[in-house]
Write an enzyme that holds these catalytic residues in place. Structure first.
Site, PDB file in Angstrom:
ATOM      1  N   SER A   1     -42.075  18.371  38.241  1.00 45.19           N
ATOM      2  CA  SER A   1     -40.403  18.314  39.147  1.00 45.19           C
ATOM      3  C   SER A   1     -39.617  18.639  38.044  1.00 45.19           C
ATOM      4  CB  SER A   1     -39.809  16.708  39.604  1.00 45.19           C
ATOM      5  OG  SER A   1     -38.056  17.172  39.777  1.00 45.19           O
ATOM      6  N   GLY A   2     -38.655  19.726  37.593  1.00 48.55           N
ATOM      7  CA  GLY A   2     -37.542  19.553  36.387  1.00 48.55           C
ATOM      8  C   GLY A   2     -36.855  18.229  36.490  1.00 48.55           C
ATOM      9  N   SER A   3     -35.579  17.838  37.315  1.00 48.80           N
ATOM     10  CA  SER A   3     -34.999  17.663  37.291  1.00 48.80           C
ATOM     11  C   SER A   3     -35.425  15.637  37.460  1.00 48.80           C
ATOM     12  CB  SER A   3     -34.083  16.907  38.831  1.00 48.80           C
ATOM     13  OG  SER A   3     -34.540  16.741  39.771  1.00 48.80           O
TER      14      SER A   3
ATOM     15  N   GLY B   1     -34.619  21.679  38.867  1.00 52.58           N
ATOM     16  CA  GLY B   1     -35.111  22.624  38.119  1.00 52.58           C
ATOM     17  C   GLY B   1     -36.678  24.024  39.221  1.00 52.58           C
ATOM     18  N   THR B   2     -37.362  22.900  39.466  1.00 49.45           N
ATOM     19  CA  THR B   2     -38.688  23.974  40.560  1.00 49.45           C
ATOM     20  C   THR B   2     -37.598  25.140  41.092  1.00 49.45           C
ATOM     21  OG1 THR B   2     -38.968  21.895  42.000  1.00 49.45           O
ATOM     22  CG2 THR B   2     -40.747  22.163  39.996  1.00 49.45           C
TER      23      THR B   2
END
Length: 350
Positions: free
Chosen positions: A97-99, A267-268
């Site tokens: 996960s980006g965040s 982000g994803t």
């Protein structure tokens, strides 16, 4: 009469809450009695099974909210990684996960778990998620984290131009992407969903119905990771316009099943949208997309290069956000706490 040893037991939890794009990410710094000898992915799978009460405890009332995310810090196995983390959300346990990576990097440095080693206002953290290595490029101002740029899991289109029949809605076109999880990418305007409506009960119910229809008989696997579970993310897309050559701007909202529309675009979700533009030959290396959520927070993703995951052409991305520490919590919960009731958390008292 003194309390019995059974009723006097308690657990101590230590976490740091970090805001990313309006969403709370809990960076759990406690050592947990998870079985020894497991890979980071196996630790995730153990928590998803007998240990899942911890996720429930931290993202459900009275201590949490379904929109919260949790990142448990655990030792890395990859030799060049400084720390590992396991992600917990309403939908379960994403591989990446980006965040959550942005929040984890911020929490690791703000808590002192990893030392600050700032050179020219920058520091790179090498981290390990259940899906593999991810790098966090941290920018500082006056010693405080300002932005975190994530370079991690490759994104790619798995199934373009799909359709699913959804009861009460009809035929819904979608594209299935991978960017740390299966992402169902849907044109929101084609279904009459406005950014304001996406987070309302009707919009959440529509997203849930689409996800559940696609989940039926779903067997697609990741070419490298194997069985990664069912699709549980839906990304609502409103038109993206090319404001200048190679720079796209659009609105996108990520739904996590069941029942959550996050305030950040994720982000994803942003990387998946860039993968679609690449697959459609509408973006090249260096192209950017500024993806703004219905709540008004923005992530920017840059296409860094091309690769291949199995038979799928993939892209490498760099996604930037601005995490901020909300506060630090040290909590002691007695075994008699109502917050623990029904969550099968006896293993935490080991």
């Amino acid at each position: 009469m003194p309390p019995s040893p059974q009723t006097s037991r308690s657990i101590q939890l230590h976490w740091m809450d970090v805001d990313v794009g309006g969403d709370v990410h809990r960076i759990l710094l406690s050592d947990l009695p998870v079985p020894h000898g497991l890979s980071v992915r196996e630790r995730m799978e153990w928590l998803a099974g007998p240990g899942d009460g911890l996720r429930q405890l931290l993202i459900e009332p009275p201590l949490g909210d379904p929109a919260f995310c949790v990142d448990w810090i655990t030792p890395a196995l990859e030799p060049d990684a400084q720390a590992a983390f396991v992600i917990m959300e309403c939908m379960g346990y994403p591989f990446f996960s980006g965040s959550n990576t942005m929040a984890t990097a911020c929490g690791l440095l703000a808590s002192g778990y990893l030392p600050k080693d700032i050179v020219d206002g920058q520091q790179v953290l090498r981290l390990e998620a259940p899906g593999g290595r991810v790098d966090a490029h941290v920018s500082f101002a006056d010693g405080m984290v300002q932005t975190v740029a994530i370079e991690g899991d490759e994104a790619f289109v798995q199934l373009p131009d799909q359709q699913v029949e959804v009861v009460g809605i009809g035929v819904v076109p979608y594209t299935l992407c991978w960017s740390g999880g299966h992402y169902v990418m849907v044109d929101a305007e084609s279904l009459g969903v406005s950014p304001q409506r996406a987070g309302e009960p009707e919009g959440l119910a529509m997203a849930a119905a689409i996800i559940e229809a696609i989940q039926q008989d779903f067997t697609l696997q990741h070419p490298r990771l194997g069985d990664v579970g069912l699709p549980r993310f839906l990304h609502w897309m409103w038109p993206a316009l090319e404001s200048e050559s190679g720079c796209w701007q659009g609105i996108g909202g990520t739904y996590g099943h069941p029942g959550v529309l996050w305030r950040c675009p994720t982000g994803t979700g942003t990387a998946a949208r860039l993968a679609m533009l690449s697959q459609q030959e509408r973006s090249a290396v260096g192209a950017r997309i500024q993806n703004t959520s219905p709540a008004g927070t923005m992530f920017e993703a840059t296409l860094r290069g091309h690769g291949r995951v199995g038979d799928y052409p993939s892209i490498h991305t760099r996604v930037v956000g601005s995490p901020q520490v909300l506060g630090e919590v040290r909590l002691e919960l007695p075994v008699t706490s109502p917050a623990l009731a029904g969550r099968d958390l006896d293993w935490l008292f080991a």
